[in-house]
Design a protein around this motif. Structure first.
Motif: not given
Length: 392
Positions: A288-294, A299-301, A307-308
């Motif tokens: 979840a944290m890696l996803n926030m970088i990009f 929808a991804w949020f 996940l978080f």
């Protein structure tokens, strides 16, 4: 655990307390920004509340041992009520600060409520009884954020005064529905070193077997605090979200919390065991944290939030249980005091770190920092288990 109407009463008080806080949570970041504050200033507002709670909670808990749970609970609830009223009238940053300071200094409601639960629970049922607080958080967040976020679009005063009304309800319920449990006043023997667990910190962090669990717990707690206290500004800058959007996201988190912790976690533990779930939970948080970088799309949020929420739903109770099992039954109170202090310290540092990154760098830097912190927990887990394999 046998049904006792006092559990129902304290549960309703906790739900109402969480409801008051969850009503203001979606709009507060945007309101202070409207008043001219930066994300860093907002982080300082949250940190001031957590710092004062860290100082006042053990004092209020100790005073409740002497004067009784009901009077101290009412006293703390009145301070929370006043803080929400101040927030309703706040038209400057300093009044917002004052609101959080008043609540942080004297509003140790949950500390006293947990002491009350301890009073009415047997040792056998105490862990189950403490689960009331987790369910109360889920229910409060299921109701409050969507309402508060939507009403704030009309005026910030409406959810603030509604939160004050919810706090007033807890005062009335405590007055008329909650019997006292401290029958005999105890002498106050208050010592700073005892209240803030200085000796316990030295004892447990010098023990390698226990300290590795505590460092894992701190890594998780700091990641959680960085993300939760900063994601509103992150969502505003990346996705142009407002208080209403944030409110519905927090409601979604509350729903997942109720479903996962209330219905699924115990079944998953029976099926897979705590160790596997601990790895899965921390890995979910890392993803979840890696996803926030990009992250660039809503929808991804939503995927990140899911996940978080699931990851924390697994990690929090399992990590707390793992810490608890490192000490004898006679030391449970001491080790729970340490974990409570660790959580408080993370809630002081987390808002400052997360909101500083968003304020001075780019939104994705929050994801980078949080990924590094939670990776420490994962590496400590792997290192600990690899040592056990080598010994075998």
């Amino acid at each position: 655990m046998k049904f006792d109407k006092r559990y129902l009463t304290i549960f309703l008080i906790m739900v109402t307390e969480v409801l008051g806080f969850s009503l203001i949570l979606p709009f507060l970041p945007f309101y202070v920004e409207k008043l001219g504050a930066t994300p860093l200033t907002y982080g300082l507002i949250l940190a001031s509340f957590s710092l004062l709670q860290f100082i006042s909670a053990p004092i209020m808990g100790r005073l409740s041992d002497h004067y009784g749970r009901r009077p101290m609970l009412i006293f703390s609830q009145i301070s929370t009520f006043i803080s929400f009223v101040i927030l309703g009238f706040a038209n400057t940053i300093w009044l917002v600060f004052l609101s959080r300071i008043v609540d942080g200094m004297l509003g140790s409601n949950f500390t006293i409520a947990q002491a009350y639960i301890s009073d009415i629970s047997s040792k056998k049922d105490r862990s189950k009884a403490f689960g009331i607080g987790g369910v109360a958080f889920g229910v409060g967040f299921l109701i409050g954020p969507a309402i508060g976020g939507s009403l704030a679009k009309i005026s910030h005063s409406i959810p603030s005064f509604l939160a004050a009304g919810a706090s007033l309800m807890t005062i009335i319920m405590t007055l008329f529905l909650l019997p006292e449990t401290v029958k005999k006043k105890k002498n106050i023997t208050f010592r700073i070193r005892e209240a803030f667990h200085f000796n316990d910190f030295k004892k447990y962090f010098s023990n390698k077997k226990i300290s590795v669990k505590l460092y894992q717990y701190f890594s998780y707690a700091l990641t959680h605090s960085m993300y939760v206290t900063s994601f509103a500004f992150f969502a505003e800058r990346v996705l142009n979200y407002d208080s209403s959007n944030i409110g519905f996201l927090l409601t979604y988190v509350g729903l997942i919390s109720i479903i996962f912790r209330g219905f699924l976690l115990s079944k998953l533990i029976d099926e897979f065991g705590e160790k596997k779930l601990q790895y899965i939970g921390v890995t979910f948080i890392l993803l979840a944290m890696l996803n926030m970088i990009f992250l660039k799309q809503w929808a991804w949020f939503l995927v990140t939030m899911t996940l978080f929420s699931i990851g924390t739903g697994m990690s929090m109770p399992i990590l707390a249980g793992a810490v608890s099992r490192t000490v004898s039954p006679k030391e449970q109170g001491a080790i729970m005091g340490i974990t409570s202090s660790i959580m408080s310290i993370s809630q002081i540092a987390g808002p400052l770190i997360g909101n500083t990154l968003i304020n001075f760098f780019f939104p994705g830097s929050l994801g980078i920092a949080a990924s590094i912190v939670i990776s420490i927990a994962l590496m400590l887990m792997i290192r600990e288990d690899s040592k056990k394999i080598i010994k075998k």
